[in-house]
Design an enzyme around this catalytic site. Structure first.
Site, PDB file in Angstrom:
ATOM      1  N   ASP A 295       3.485   0.486   4.308  1.00 48.04           N
ATOM      2  CA  ASP A 295       2.499   1.565   4.276  1.00 48.04           C
ATOM      3  C   ASP A 295       2.281   2.069   5.703  1.00 48.04           C
ATOM      4  OD1 ASP A 295       0.119   2.566   2.220  1.00 48.04           O
ATOM      5  OD2 ASP A 295      -0.441   2.674   4.334  1.00 48.04           O
ATOM      6  N   ILE A 296       2.295   3.397   5.879  1.00 44.28           N
ATOM      7  CA  ILE A 296       2.016   3.976   7.198  1.00 44.28           C
ATOM      8  C   ILE A 296       0.511   3.932   7.444  1.00 44.28           C
ATOM      9  CG2 ILE A 296       2.188   6.059   8.617  1.00 44.28           C
ATOM     10  CD1 ILE A 296       4.602   6.881   6.907  1.00 44.28           C
ATOM     11  N   ASP A 312       4.051  15.951   5.784  1.00 51.52           N
ATOM     12  CA  ASP A 312       5.287  15.887   4.996  1.00 51.52           C
ATOM     13  C   ASP A 312       6.505  15.679   5.889  1.00 51.52           C
ATOM     14  OD1 ASP A 312       3.841  16.253   2.698  1.00 51.52           O
ATOM     15  OD2 ASP A 312       4.408  18.360   2.414  1.00 51.52           O
ATOM     16  N   GLU A 337       2.035   7.462   1.100  1.00 52.55           N
ATOM     17  CA  GLU A 337       2.709   6.966   2.303  1.00 52.55           C
ATOM     18  C   GLU A 337       3.156   5.516   2.138  1.00 52.55           C
ATOM     19  OE1 GLU A 337      -1.762   6.332   2.948  1.00 52.55           O
ATOM     20  OE2 GLU A 337      -0.438   7.739   1.915  1.00 52.55           O
TER      21      GLU A 337
END
Length: 413
Positions: A295-296, A312, A337
């Site tokens: 996960d960012i 994006d 994300e």
């Protein structure tokens, strides 16, 4: 680097149209010649640089099609575009080795030229296996395929063809004769269609025998098409291109269902269908399939600060880097994300090292034109569970533990 297309045409209007159409394709760059002398000069100045040529037969200084010989002598694929249709001349030119003979009878003629150029460019990455025991027939088919820029492999019988197909998973098409030693073409098709691995292989059967039921026999056994020998150049090329394009259309339809439109990674649907199948195969073969959830961190801040278009772009660049680091693994965009990676080719210890190195490298990088820096959190499960869903649930719990205890962490137990 763009592919140079030589356009030889004495009509300023036609040359302008061709130049415009070729320029619209990002893969091509037009080089213009108004007569035979111009074409000769271009070929000398750009020796070996041309991908293909589109030529008019009747030029002011070469009224009898001499430009075709000029282009073919340089081993450049040649498309003839002419205002006059002559069947005898068409056959003569095809026998010389031109790719296509197109008459300028409507605006669709120019679109057809572009379609042929696009096909030639795509074919450079397509492998075709020719299984034929006659060396003469095999050479003839090979020459026809190479005119359309296919990569050609050869086999003298069905057994050799089967071995080549087993070794090379990138072969997209098989053209097989019926009457071959060891394994004939019909039995070869049946054997291939019983193997799930070859379900998308395009197969075209060939035969010189007179039995009219043979074509139906081939197709019922799983062949996509059938040609009776001898065949015309154009018929052969049309059948080959039609079947390749049908396969590409099928793949496009599958991609619409299975590929995330933004990142071009597999989507969640594909993960829970094909990923589950892969997971069960790993259980059956007693192999470990590690599940990693990524996960960012603070991605919402990127959207809030820079806008969704930049967000994006970041996701697209991040995905591309993830694929470059783990090119042989199944990678899916799980949602937003969040990403899922299935790793089946290494020990859990090595997987941990690789992902810790990945997360460390991510912190040194900048993304998008805005030079955004990010960190990632991850969770991994390497203990085999009854289902992939359960393994993902465990990896996801560890991911959220990493995020809730400071982020920029990788938790694996």
């Amino acid at each position: 680097m763009k592919n140079k297309i030589l356009l030889v045409e004495d009509s300023p209007v036609v040359l302008k149209v061709l130049r415009y159409l070729v320029s619209q394709n990002d893969l091509f760059m037009p080089v213009l010649a108004k007569c035979y002398a111009d074409a000769q000069e271009c070929l000398e100045a750009h020796s070996g640089d041309f991908f293909a040529a589109v030529v008019d037969l009747n030029l002011p200084d070469a009224e009898h099609g001499e430009v075709v010989d000029l282009v073919l002598d340089k081993q450049i694929p040649c498309i003839v575009l002419t205002g006059n249709f002559d069947d005898d001349l068409r056959l003569k030119l095809l026998n010389k080795g031109v790719v296509d003979y197109i008459t300028k009878d409507s605006r669709y003629s120019f679109n057809h030229v572009m379609k042929v150029l696009d096909r030639l460019e795509k074919n450079r990455r397509i492998k075709v296996l020719v299984a034929e025991d006659s060396s003469t027939s095999r050479l003839f088919i090979k020459i026809l395929l190479q005119q359309y820029q296919f990569q050609v492999l050869e086999a003298e019988n069905g057994q050799e063809a089967l071995a080549i197909l087993e070794q090379d998973s990138h072969i997209r098409m098989l053209i097989t004769d019926y009457n071959m030693p060891l394994i004939n073409g019909y039995d070869l098709v049946r054997m291939l269609r019983h193997n799930e691995r070859f379900k998308d292989l395009v197969i075209i059967g060939l035969s010189a025998e007179g039995d009219s039921s043979l074509s139906a026999k081939f197709i019922k056994s799983g062949a996509n098409d059938f040609l009776k020998k001898p065949f015309y150049h154009e018929e052969f090329h049309c059948r080959v291109n039609h079947n390749i394009e049908a396969q590409e259309m099928l793949q496009t339809i599958r991609d619409l269902a299975n590929i995330d439109p933004l990142t071009k990674l597999y989507n969640r649907r594909f993960l829970f269908t094909e990923g589950e199948s892969l997971y069960q195969k790993s259980i059956a073969s007693d192999r470990v399939l590690s599940v990693v959830m990524l996960d960012i961190d603070f991605f919402k801040r990127v959207n809030d600060t820079h806008g969704h278009l930049i967000g994006d772009a970041l996701l697209l660049e991040f995905s591309a880097y993830l694929v470059s680091v783990f090119p042989d693994e199944m990678i899916s965009r799980f949602g937003g994300e969040e990403f899922c990676v299935l790793i089946s080719t290494e020990s859990s210890e090595l997987t941990i090292q690789r992902f810790e190195a990945f997360l460390s490298e991510i912190k040194k990088m900048t993304f998008t034109e805005n030079k955004i820096t990010i960190t990632c959190s991850g969770g991994m499960n390497c203990d085999m569970q009854p289902t992939l869903s359960q393994a993902i649930e465990i990896a996801d719990e560890r991911l959220y533990t990493a995020k809730n205890t400071g982020r920029d962490k990788f938790i694996f137990e």
